[in-house]
Design a protein around this motif. Structure first.
Motif, PDB file in Angstrom:
ATOM      1  N   ALA A  69       0.831  -1.206   0.000  1.00  0.00           N
ATOM      2  CA  ALA A  69       0.000   0.000   0.000  1.00  0.00           C
ATOM      3  C   ALA A  69       0.864   1.255   0.000  1.00  0.00           C
ATOM      4  N   ILE A  70       1.943   1.233   0.770  1.00  0.00           N
ATOM      5  CA  ILE A  70       2.849   2.387   0.808  1.00  0.00           C
ATOM      6  C   ILE A  70       3.476   2.605  -0.565  1.00  0.00           C
ATOM      7  N   ALA A  71       3.938   1.536  -1.184  1.00  0.00           N
ATOM      8  CA  ALA A  71       4.548   1.652  -2.518  1.00  0.00           C
ATOM      9  C   ALA A  71       3.543   2.210  -3.524  1.00  0.00           C
ATOM     10  N   LEU A  72       2.285   1.753  -3.447  1.00  0.00           N
ATOM     11  CA  LEU A  72       1.253   2.246  -4.367  1.00  0.00           C
ATOM     12  C   LEU A  72       0.912   3.704  -4.071  1.00  0.00           C
ATOM     13  N   ALA A  73       0.800   4.056  -2.799  1.00  0.00           N
ATOM     14  CA  ALA A  73       0.446   5.426  -2.422  1.00  0.00           C
ATOM     15  C   ALA A  73       1.525   6.420  -2.860  1.00  0.00           C
ATOM     16  N   LYS A  74       2.764   5.973  -2.940  1.00  0.00           N
ATOM     17  CA  LYS A  74       3.850   6.844  -3.393  1.00  0.00           C
ATOM     18  C   LYS A  74       3.660   7.286  -4.840  1.00  0.00           C
ATOM     19  N   LEU A  75       2.813   6.600  -5.592  1.00  0.00           N
ATOM     20  CA  LEU A  75       2.530   6.960  -6.985  1.00  0.00           C
ATOM     21  C   LEU A  75       1.581   8.155  -7.087  1.00  0.00           C
ATOM     22  N   THR A  76       0.966   8.562  -5.978  1.00  0.00           N
ATOM     23  CA  THR A  76      -0.024   9.647  -5.981  1.00  0.00           C
ATOM     24  C   THR A  76       0.634  10.972  -6.359  1.00  0.00           C
TER      25      THR A  76
END
Length: 116
Positions: free
Chosen positions: A88-95
């Motif tokens: 989730a952290i890795a995905l949220a960094k794409l924001t």
């Protein structure tokens, strides 16, 4: 997959959403596909109007505006599905962010997708 809320915090712009750079708005439109490419999924999301449109309720007290004054305001939220918190952290960094950051929180008892 576990669901996480990704809370987007930004410094408010004088013109609100109209002042967000076009490339950032375009990047937000592409975010669901980018997250899917990395094995996650955005379930839903919302942008929020500026804090000047907020109404706060604390017990019987109703006031105009946000309750807490900060340098950054909650600008939006989306729900994503990820394998675990690290994912989730890795995905949220794409924001895409103009001048702020994101907060990730696991959700409890919420399944908007209709699947397990």
């Amino acid at each position: 997959m576990t669901q996480y809320a990704v809370l987007i915090f930004e410094q408010e712009l004088p013109g609100g959403a109209a002042d967000i750079p076009p490339e950032v708005m375009e990047a937000h439109g592409k975010l669901p596909a980018r997250i899917a490419e990395h094995g996650g999924r955005i379930v839903g999301g919302l942008a929020l109007e500026p804090t000047t449109t907020a109404t706060s309720v604390r017990g019987d007290l109703v006031t105009d505006g946000a309750f807490i004054e900060t340098k950054e305001a909650l600008a939006g939220v989306f729900v994503l599905e990820a394998r675990d918190l690290d994912h989730a952290i890795a995905l949220a960094k794409l924001t895409p962010i103009v001048n702020g950051g994101v907060e990730i929180r696991p959700l409890v008892g919420l399944d908007l997708s209709g699947s397990s």
